[in-house]
Design a protein around this motif. Structure first.
Motif, PDB file in Angstrom:
ATOM      1  N   LEU A 139       0.470  -1.095   0.060  1.00  0.00           N
ATOM      2  CA  LEU A 139       0.066  -0.320   0.206  1.00  0.00           C
ATOM      3  C   LEU A 139       0.728   1.097  -0.495  1.00  0.00           C
ATOM      4  CD1 LEU A 139      -2.760  -1.290   2.626  1.00  0.00           C
ATOM      5  CD2 LEU A 139      -3.029  -0.957   0.230  1.00  0.00           C
ATOM      6  N   GLU A 140       1.709   1.182   0.608  1.00  0.00           N
ATOM      7  CA  GLU A 140       3.167   2.539   0.634  1.00  0.00           C
ATOM      8  C   GLU A 140       4.649   1.674   0.816  1.00  0.00           C
ATOM      9  OE1 GLU A 140       2.061   4.552   3.390  1.00  0.00           O
ATOM     10  OE2 GLU A 140      -0.068   5.213   3.795  1.00  0.00           O
ATOM     11  N   GLY A 141       5.346   2.616   0.131  1.00  0.00           N
ATOM     12  CA  GLY A 141       6.410   2.230   0.978  1.00  0.00           C
ATOM     13  C   GLY A 141       7.250   0.704  -0.369  1.00  0.00           C
ATOM     14  N   GLU A 142       8.247   0.069  -0.083  1.00  0.00           N
ATOM     15  CA  GLU A 142       8.362  -1.146  -0.213  1.00  0.00           C
ATOM     16  C   GLU A 142       9.163  -2.089   0.885  1.00  0.00           C
ATOM     17  OE1 GLU A 142      13.266   0.031  -1.603  1.00  0.00           O
ATOM     18  OE2 GLU A 142      11.950   1.630  -2.195  1.00  0.00           O
ATOM     19  N   MET A 143       9.737  -3.752   0.440  1.00  0.00           N
ATOM     20  CA  MET A 143       9.738  -4.395   1.101  1.00  0.00           C
ATOM     21  C   MET A 143      10.171  -5.579  -0.092  1.00  0.00           C
ATOM     22  SD  MET A 143       8.744  -4.168   4.147  1.00  0.00           S
ATOM     23  CE  MET A 143       8.773  -5.183   4.588  1.00  0.00           C
TER      24      MET A 143
END
Length: 194
Positions: A139-143
């Motif tokens: 949903l937000e950011g990165e992994m």
């Protein structure tokens, strides 16, 4: 009920329903007897990795340990935000919200995770008793997600579908928190644990 009390009650109740002593659950899960006892007495907040081992040994999903299934006859299909259990992993600091209505019969469980920058969590044990299908929607950011020997870099909007049949690692190597949704469903394996 606070989340540590909920986890303590769920672990103890599931252990007793399955007829396990503390020693038997320790043997089956690989978690020490003393740690299980501390969890059941609410004297420690277990890590996600420890809870995953206990869930597998108890033949349930990790999400089940966060679900308030107090035996009400008619579970509600709506889980208001104020009713959703929130838990923080003491090892990684990730925050997990169990979104799905507790006790409501549904084959799908939804979880929201907020993952701090520079942290990781590893689930080394492979579920022996359940086949778990999981999708992670950023949903937000990165992994970075590693399943077995395969790694994916997820960006906002990406969705990764997996069968959790190998060790799993979530890593946020960025400088910003990440937020993602997890949808999972399980079914028993054909073979039974001894």
């Amino acid at each position: 009920m606070n989340i540590d009390a909920l986890i303590a009650n769920r672990v103890r109740d599931l252990r007793k329903v399955r007829g396990y002593t503390l020693d038997e659950l320790a043997e089956s899960s690989g978690v020490s007897r003393s740690m299980i006892s501390l969890i059941e007495r609410q004297e420690t907040s277990p890590t996600a990795a420890v809870l995953a081992k206990l869930a597998d040994a108890l033949n349930v999903t990790l999400a089940t340990l966060f679900s308030d299934e107090s035996g009400s006859a008619a579970a509600e299909p709506l889980a208001r935000l104020s009713q959703q259990h929130v838990w923080k992993d003491p090892a990684s600091g990730y925050v997990r919200r169990h979104v799905s209505p507790g006790g409501y019969a549904s084959p799908i469980e939804l979880v929201e995770v907020i993952f701090p920058p520079g942290k990781s969590v590893a689930f080394e044990n492979v579920m022996r008793s359940l086949v778990t299908h999981q999708q992670v929607w950023m949903l937000e950011g990165e992994m970075e997600v590693t399943l077995g020997d395969r790694t994916w870099q997820l960006q906002t909007g990406d969705c990764l579908a997996m069968v959790l049949d190998q060790p799993l690692v979530f890593r946020n190597s960025s400088r910003k928190q990440a937020r993602y949704a997890v949808a999972l469903t399980t079914r028993p394996t054909n073979s039974r644990k001894a």
